[in-house]
Design an enzyme around this catalytic site. Structure first.
Site, PDB file in Angstrom:
ATOM      1  N   GLU A  95      39.489 117.468 154.258  1.00 22.43           N
ATOM      2  CA  GLU A  95      38.772 117.378 152.990  1.00 22.43           C
ATOM      3  C   GLU A  95      39.099 118.574 152.107  1.00 22.43           C
ATOM      4  OE1 GLU A  95      35.012 114.858 154.731  1.00 22.43           O
ATOM      5  OE2 GLU A  95      34.714 116.972 154.343  1.00 22.43           O
ATOM      6  N   CYS A 109      38.885 124.366 147.221  1.00 17.92           N
ATOM      7  CA  CYS A 109      38.505 124.774 148.568  1.00 17.92           C
ATOM      8  C   CYS A 109      39.282 123.878 149.539  1.00 17.92           C
ATOM      9  CB  CYS A 109      37.001 124.578 148.688  1.00 17.92           C
ATOM     10  SG  CYS A 109      36.338 124.964 150.277  1.00 17.92           S
ATOM     11  N   CYS A 116      36.567 121.834 163.625  1.00 18.13           N
ATOM     12  CA  CYS A 116      36.493 123.277 163.889  1.00 18.13           C
ATOM     13  C   CYS A 116      35.818 123.476 165.235  1.00 18.13           C
ATOM     14  CB  CYS A 116      35.677 123.970 162.799  1.00 18.13           C
ATOM     15  SG  CYS A 116      35.633 125.771 162.976  1.00 18.13           S
ATOM     16  N   CYS A 120      29.391 126.875 164.426  1.00 16.80           N
ATOM     17  CA  CYS A 120      28.281 127.444 163.646  1.00 16.80           C
ATOM     18  C   CYS A 120      27.204 126.361 163.460  1.00 16.80           C
ATOM     19  CB  CYS A 120      28.773 127.943 162.292  1.00 16.80           C
ATOM     20  SG  CYS A 120      30.138 129.116 162.441  1.00 16.80           S
ATOM     21  N   CYS A 123      26.586 124.292 160.122  1.00 12.77           N
ATOM     22  CA  CYS A 123      27.783 123.740 159.474  1.00 12.77           C
ATOM     23  C   CYS A 123      28.062 122.311 159.920  1.00 12.77           C
ATOM     24  CB  CYS A 123      28.971 124.634 159.813  1.00 12.77           C
ATOM     25  SG  CYS A 123      30.537 123.950 159.276  1.00 12.77           S
ATOM     26  N   CYS A 338      29.071 124.092 150.356  1.00 13.39           N
ATOM     27  CA  CYS A 338      29.414 124.893 151.531  1.00 13.39           C
ATOM     28  C   CYS A 338      28.654 124.425 152.766  1.00 13.39           C
ATOM     29  CB  CYS A 338      29.100 126.350 151.275  1.00 13.39           C
ATOM     30  SG  CYS A 338      30.159 127.006 150.012  1.00 13.39           S
TER      31      CYS A 338
HETATM   32  S1  SF4 Z   1      31.224 127.525 159.148  1.00 13.79           S
HETATM   33 FE1  SF4 Z   1      31.924 125.571 160.016  1.00 13.79          FE
HETATM   34  S2  SF4 Z   1      34.076 125.414 159.453  1.00 13.79           S
HETATM   35 FE2  SF4 Z   1      33.475 127.567 159.167  1.00 13.79          FE
HETATM   36  S3  SF4 Z   1      33.955 128.530 161.154  1.00 13.79           S
HETATM   37 FE3  SF4 Z   1      31.814 127.893 161.301  1.00 13.79          FE
HETATM   38  S4  SF4 Z   1      31.924 125.841 162.258  1.00 13.79           S
HETATM   39 FE4  SF4 Z   1      33.978 126.330 161.488  1.00 13.79          FE
END
Ligand code: SF4
Length: 363
Positions: A95, A109, A116, A120, A123, A338
């Site tokens: 994306e 972006c 990933c 986190c 996220c 974000c």
């Molecule tokens: S915020 Fe999301 S995309 Fe960024 S490092 Fe953490 S898990 Fe990965």
């Protein structure tokens, strides 16, 4: 023979490859590169080459751009925010988000990985897990495709899907390509690499020697225990280790590291947290704190902060002498803000080959 992707290379690298591999048509390398990287077009027959020259280029080189699968736009005061879902050659999707910045300037972006692995908790992308790294050509392909769709791109930030420095070699080469005057020619100061704190990647970035490139880190909590509870990387990289790596990273005299802080109400938004951020930043020299109000996604960690909570926290940071920039929450309705990138559906594609023998990797 697999064709070489033009978007993988700097202009000088393409010239050298053309010299080495082409029996005919080498002299057009610079013009072909410029058109590919500036206009998103690979047209070897548009440069006055002989038939043999055109055939030689077409056999050995390609400019494969990702396909637009979906596009969602949201009007803002500054212009349209757009989220583009782009299909890569193996059917996996990444994306890219177009963010209007005012005065006809636009930031793109971009993603560096499909999914990933950093986990986190705030996220959306983390919910996908890591499906695979993106190649340099795929990273650059996002910019070329978005431009081909009619959007200007003045700035590039590596804050889409993925942890950029978990795929450091491809990202560093992408920065070389983006900033190469022979092609895309964006100034290094127009490019920002963002990391959760991959110290190995920060060292690699230092070795690459980009003097004007921007670097930002996602802090999100000023103490190790809280940070580890929302960002698993903090279990292996402490704040003092991250601090030391940032103190060492001095690409230029007036360098200011970006400190991104996603404001999570009830979790990391107290006066003590603001004081902790100030202590973390104190030895870093110049900093810019980017405050990002949390955008609840599909499995929200908490609610979005209220306006007065955001203002209060910004005020507390400023009382500690920190420069703070509030990120305007653009694109919330198209899930392009974000922490909202990521398509959980994609997790299912991990085990679904898109064509016989084309098993997407899950490294
Ligand atoms: S915020 Fe999301 S995309 Fe960024 S490092 Fe953490 S898990 Fe990965």
């Amino acid at each position: 023979m697999d064709k070489l992707q033009i978007a993988s290379f700097t202009g000088a690298e393409l010239v050298a490859l053309a010299d080495e591999r082409l029996p005919k048509g080498r002299g057009a390398a610079r013009a072909i590169y410029r058109r590919a990287l500036r206009e998103s077009r690979f047209e070897p027959d548009a440069h006055g080459l002989s038939e043999l020259g055109v055939a030689a280029w077409s056999e050995r080189f390609a400019l494969d751009l990702p396909r637009v699968v979906r596009k969602a736009e949201e009007e803002t005061d500054l212009g349209p925010t757009a989220k583009l879902v782009l299909a890569l050659h193996d059917g996996l999707e990444c994306e890219a988000v177009v963010l209007p910045m005012g005065r006809e300037r636009t930031t793109l972006c971009i993603s560096s990985q499909v999914g990933c692995k950093m986990g986190c908790t705030f996220c959306e992308t983390a919910r996908m897990g890591l499906l695979r790294h993106m190649t340099t050509a795929e990273i650059i392909g996002q910019i070329l495709r978005v431009r081909a769709e009619g959007y200007a791109v003045n700035n590039v930030v590596f804050m889409g899907m993925g942890e950029a420095l978990d795929n450091a070699d491809a990202v560093i080469q992408a920065v070389r390509v983006i900033t190469d005057p022979a092609g895309m020619a964006l100034g290094q100061e127009r490019v920002t690499v963002c990391t959760v704190g991959r110290i190995d990647g920060i060292k690699k970035l230092a070795q690459a020697g980009f003097r004007r490139l921007n670097l930002s880190i996602s802090l999100n909590a000023p103490d190790d225990a809280l940070r580890a509870s929302i960002m698993p990387i903090a279990r292996t990289v402490s704040l003092s280790q991250l601090q030391a790596a940032l103190i060492e990273y001095r690409p230029r005299e007036n360098f200011a590291v970006g400190v991104n802080y996603c404001l999570l109400p009830g979790i990391n938004d107290s006066a003590e947290h603001a004081a902790g951020i100030a202590s973390f930043c104190e030895p870093l020299g110049r900093v810019m704190v980017n405050l990002i109000p949390y955008n609840p996604g599909g499995a929200p960690l908490t609610r979005a902060p209220e306006e007065d909570e955001i203002e209060r926290f910004i005020g507390q940071l400023r009382e500690h002498g920190l420069p703070v920039r509030r990120r305007i929450t653009k694109g919330r309705s198209v899930m392009a803000a974000c922490g909202q990138l990521g398509n959980v559906e994609l997790r299912r594609k991990r085990r679904l080959p898109t064509s016989p023998g084309a098993e997407p990797s899950a490294d």
